[in-house]
Design a protein around this motif. Structure first.
Motif, PDB file in Angstrom:
ATOM      1  N   LEU A  41      -8.724  -2.313  -3.474  1.00 42.67           N
ATOM      2  CA  LEU A  41      -7.926  -1.507  -4.398  1.00 42.67           C
ATOM      3  C   LEU A  41      -8.512  -1.507  -5.806  1.00 42.67           C
ATOM      4  O   LEU A  41      -8.411  -0.514  -6.529  1.00 42.67           O
ATOM      5  N   LEU A  91       0.837  -1.205   0.000  1.00 41.58           N
ATOM      6  CA  LEU A  91       0.000   0.000   0.000  1.00 41.58           C
ATOM      7  C   LEU A  91       0.871   1.254   0.000  1.00 41.58           C
ATOM      8  O   LEU A  91       0.602   2.216  -0.724  1.00 41.58           O
ATOM      9  N   THR A 129       1.160  12.752  -7.792  1.00 42.51           N
ATOM     10  CA  THR A 129       0.560  13.387  -6.627  1.00 42.51           C
ATOM     11  C   THR A 129      -0.107  14.708  -6.971  1.00 42.51           C
ATOM     12  O   THR A 129      -1.244  14.985  -6.541  1.00 42.51           O
ATOM     13  N   THR A 179       2.035   4.241  -3.248  1.00 45.84           N
ATOM     14  CA  THR A 179       1.958   5.706  -3.175  1.00 45.84           C
ATOM     15  C   THR A 179       3.338   6.334  -3.343  1.00 45.84           C
ATOM     16  O   THR A 179       3.524   7.511  -3.029  1.00 45.84           O
ATOM     17  N   PRO A 212     -11.537   4.652  -2.776  1.00 49.28           N
ATOM     18  CA  PRO A 212     -10.255   4.808  -2.089  1.00 49.28           C
ATOM     19  C   PRO A 212      -9.108   4.091  -2.781  1.00 49.28           C
ATOM     20  O   PRO A 212      -7.981   4.594  -2.818  1.00 49.28           O
ATOM     21  N   GLY A 213      -9.391   2.917  -3.356  1.00 48.35           N
ATOM     22  CA  GLY A 213      -8.347   2.200  -4.084  1.00 48.35           C
ATOM     23  C   GLY A 213      -7.883   2.952  -5.304  1.00 48.35           C
ATOM     24  O   GLY A 213      -6.684   3.060  -5.577  1.00 48.35           O
ATOM     25  N   HIS A 238      -8.119   6.155  -5.755  1.00 45.93           N
ATOM     26  CA  HIS A 238      -7.420   7.357  -5.295  1.00 45.93           C
ATOM     27  C   HIS A 238      -5.978   7.032  -4.922  1.00 45.93           C
ATOM     28  O   HIS A 238      -5.060   7.822  -5.183  1.00 45.93           O
ATOM     29  N   LEU A 239      -5.772   5.870  -4.305  1.00 42.18           N
ATOM     30  CA  LEU A 239      -4.417   5.472  -3.912  1.00 42.18           C
ATOM     31  C   LEU A 239      -3.523   5.344  -5.142  1.00 42.18           C
ATOM     32  O   LEU A 239      -2.398   5.848  -5.158  1.00 42.18           O
ATOM     33  N   TYR A 240      -4.014   4.679  -6.181  1.00 42.48           N
ATOM     34  CA  TYR A 240      -3.225   4.545  -7.403  1.00 42.48           C
ATOM     35  C   TYR A 240      -2.971   5.901  -8.049  1.00 42.48           C
ATOM     36  O   TYR A 240      -1.880   6.165  -8.575  1.00 42.48           O
ATOM     37  N   VAL A 262      -3.445   5.336   4.232  1.00 43.47           N
ATOM     38  CA  VAL A 262      -2.578   4.236   3.794  1.00 43.47           C
ATOM     39  C   VAL A 262      -1.631   3.815   4.910  1.00 43.47           C
ATOM     40  O   VAL A 262      -1.465   2.614   5.188  1.00 43.47           O
ATOM     41  N   VAL A 295      -5.501  10.525   1.907  1.00 38.00           N
ATOM     42  CA  VAL A 295      -5.194   9.219   1.318  1.00 38.00           C
ATOM     43  C   VAL A 295      -3.917   8.645   1.925  1.00 38.00           C
ATOM     44  O   VAL A 295      -3.876   7.473   2.326  1.00 38.00           O
ATOM     45  N   LEU A 296      -2.878   9.480   2.016  1.00 41.52           N
ATOM     46  CA  LEU A 296      -1.598   8.993   2.543  1.00 41.52           C
ATOM     47  C   LEU A 296      -1.705   8.600   4.009  1.00 41.52           C
ATOM     48  O   LEU A 296      -1.173   7.561   4.426  1.00 41.52           O
TER      49      LEU A 296
END
Length: 318
Positions: free
Chosen positions: A183, A58, A199, A62, A188-189, A191-193, A216, A212-213
């Motif tokens: 993910l 995870l 960024t 990021t 949220p998944g 957004h993480l990618y 994570v 998000v960070l």
């Protein structure tokens, strides 16, 4: 198009093909390798690193990295065992407390990365040492034994087709499936990618990057706590010396599983395959009588090859 399936190093099947090739090779070197008993042992040996690798994946997705995972896991396991054994707390509550401690360390990492704007490498290098020192002070460097059976039950096995399967193995696989679905199929998944890919672009599209960070890192801490419970169940003790090499082992698993160290690319199930690849190599080389130092050397070569492949893939995609 699903972000999680784009630009994956080696292709989605790469880690699986590498695992199949390794199994085929070691099967030719030892008649014991492909027995159900041995393969079950391989998976049991990697389940702690495997769960740690979920959290590490995870963070790497990021474009970060976590050097503190092993030490945070060790601290969580000591909190659980000392509360249950020495303070008489119900084992279930002790487990909750241990996972809460590791999650709080994840929150600390996330706040330092987002609020103080410090590189994740430096932040987690610092918290790794903090977690190690706190573990030693809290435990007085003493192993906790005579654990209640409630804490070791997930280390029990049951028989399937004549092969012993660990409950902890099923827990690890279940956590991977949950993480994969999250993910792949949730906002949220995605957004993480997006944060891992770019960024600033993610911020301009309205994604709360800091949230998000932080999320994570907290989730990573949660998985480290679960890994601590598996470590307790597997060893039957609370060991303050645990976790000292797991940070590098998890990075190895993630990289071999095809997740890019540059962020935004990878499938989390690949990290499970990567952890098993490492386990297969160590088990197979042990059956062949290869010294442990040579096993470490070969693992290092595998990591370098995986990172080199990832970098060539990135250059080729430009």
């Amino acid at each position: 198009m699903n972000t999680s399936t784009r630009h994956i190093p080696w292709g989605a099947l790469g880690p699986w093909l590498a695992l199949a090739a390794a199994c085929l090779f070691f099967a030719t070197q030892s008649d014991r390798f492909l027995t159900g008993e041995n393969l079950s042992l391989v998976v049991q040996q990697v389940m702690v690193v495997g769960v740690l690798a979920i959290g590490q994946t995870l963070i790497i997705l990021t474009a970060g990295i976590d050097l503190s995972c092993g030490m945070v896991m060790a601290l969580g396991s000591m909190v659980v065992t000392k509360l249950a054994v020495e303070n008489g707390l119900h084992p279930a509550l002790a487990m909750v407390c241990g996972v809460a401690v590791t999650s709080l360390f994840g929150l600390l990492n996330g706040l330092l990365v987002t609020r103080a704007k410090l590189p994740s490498f430096i932040v987690t290098l610092g918290t790794m040492n903090i977690a190690f020192a706190v573990t030693q002070l809290y435990s007085k460097s003493q192993t906790v034994t005579h654990l209640p059976t409630f804490l070791t039950d997930i280390g029990n096995t049951f028989t399937v087709g004549g092969t012993e399967v660990s409950v902890g193995t099923l827990l690890m696989v279940g956590l991977y499936l949950l993480a994969w679905r999250t993910l792949s199929d949730t906002a949220p998944g995605r957004h993480l990618y997006a944060v891992g890919n770019n960024t600033e672009a993610a911020r301009l599209t309205g994604i709360n990057v800091d949230r998000v960070l932080i999320g994570v890192y907290v989730m990573a801490g949660f998985f480290y706590g679960i890994a601590g419970l598996l470590s307790i169940a597997r060893t039957g003790v609370g060991d303050p010396q645990a976790g000292q090499t797991e940070n590098l082992d998890t990075i190895t698993a993630v990289v071999l599983g095809g997740t890019s160290l540059f962020g935004g690319r990878g499938i989390i199930l690949g990290s499970l395959v990567g952890a098993i690849i490492v386990g297969v190599f160590r088990n197979g080389l042990t059956l062949m009588g290869v010294a442990s130092v040579v096993q470490t050397l070969i693992t290092g070569v595998l990591v370098i090859l995986a990172v080199a492949t990832d970098q060539m893939s990135r250059k080729g995609g430009r």
